[in-house]
Design a protein around this motif. Structure first.
Motif: not given
Length: 342
Positions: A36-37, A330, A333, A337
């Motif tokens: 997650d972030e 990245w 992720r 998203s």
């Protein structure tokens, strides 16, 4: 335990390459759920830290050294799927840039050092945290045990692969005994490094430790005159260290380990190298395809000072690994998203 070219024949090397590719594909999908972030930036740092600590060979027996494999550490910190990717990124950087671990043996190394260690360690870890008291100490203890068992498990898998595709005719019984015996000792070092690192992160940001998610310690409350279980989160409501400070601190530690402390690492051969020399496994070892790399053998070509050469190579390795790892995570992720938005 980096396997060079020539130890395992082409058919088994190719088969493990297929296994490794399949595991990476599965891990890319699984990592979407784990990252997650908050944790995606940490995953790239974990890969760089593993690269740095792998440069620190520690003595384990007469004439033998060992180093961190990293599967247990990565799985507990960022999750098993992401852990496989972290160690795989490290192995790829080491093979291409530093001539460490054969390129045709990349599938063997990923299967052994990334998949086996991560799967075994995380299975042991999850099993232990279910039965141990739900405290931070139990996570650290489970990390120690999981890491300890993951290393001889990797040694056993190498022995099995050698039994299927070894290029020399040697006693498999002697190979198994020697490999597992020395890697039990190496596992103690692996366990200590893993437990200390996990414990350190838990002390400042337990919410960022994947293996600590959902763990709760039971408290007793008196309700209507009776004691009943209540749930109290393991993580503090307000983290004491920001993610940015943790990331910067971890990167600085990695750079110091690879750029300075690595000069004092043991120069003895690691467990696999020692067993290979003693048992004759290395009779058909081949020169690495990247043997002429400017960073081969963890030194910078044309830099005569050994301390400076090794330090620069370590710093470059940490930098390249953190960039490559962060880029991969990245992208994973971002894909998550995008999928959620759709």
């Amino acid at each position: 335990m980096h396997v060079p070219d020539g130890f395992i024949d082409a058919p088994i090397s190719a088969a493990t390459g297929v296994v490794a590719a399949g595991a990476i594909a599965v891990s890319l999908r699984g990592a979407r759920r784990e990252l997650d972030e908050r944790t995606a930036p940490l995953a790239g740092l974990v890969a760089a830290f593993i690269f740095a600590v792998q440069m620190l060979n520690f003595p384990v027996a007469a004439g033998t050294s060992g180093h961190l494999l990293g599967g247990a550490l990565a799985a507990i910190l960022v999750g098993p799927y992401t852990g496989v990717l972290c160690v795989s990124v490290v192995l790829l950087m080491q093979g291409i840039l530093f001539a460490d671990g054969g390129l045709t043996a990349l599938g063997v190394n990923i299967t052994d050092m990334a998949i086996t260690t991560t799967v075994v360690a995380y299975a042991v870890f999850r099993g232990l945290v279910k039965i141990l008291p739900r405290t931070r100490r139990s996570i650290t203890a489970a990390s120690f045990t999981a890491a300890l068992l993951s290393v001889p498990a990797a040694a056993l898998v190498f022995t099995l692969l050698y039994a299927l595709g070894g290029t020399t005719d040697v006693s498999l019984g002697k190979v198994a005994t020697a490999m597992i015996g020395v890697h039990v000792l190496i596992g103690i070092g692996e366990a200590a490094i893993t437990a200390l690192t996990v414990g350190a992160v838990i002390a400042v940001r337990p919410d960022l430790v994947y293996g600590a998610r959902g763990l709760e310690q039971r408290l007793k409350l008196r309700v209507n005159g009776e004691l009943v279980d209540a749930q109290a989160p393991l993580e503090p409501a307000t983290p004491r260290t920001s993610r940015r400070k943790l990331w910067i601190g971890g990167l600085v530690a990695s750079l110091l380990l690879a750029g300075f402390v690595s000069f004092y690492a043991s120069s003895n051969p690691d467990g696999l190298e020692k067993v290979a020399a003693d048992q004759g496994i290395d009779q058909k070892a081949k020169e690495h395809a990247s043997a002429d790399s400017p960073l081969a053998d963890y030194g910078v070509r044309d830099v005569d000072d050994a301390r400076l050469s090794g330090g620069l190579a370590g710093v470059i390795g940490v930098g390249v690994t953190v960039v490559a790892g962060s880029g991969v995570f990245w992208a994973v992720r971002k894909r998550r998203s995008t999928s959620q938005a759709a």
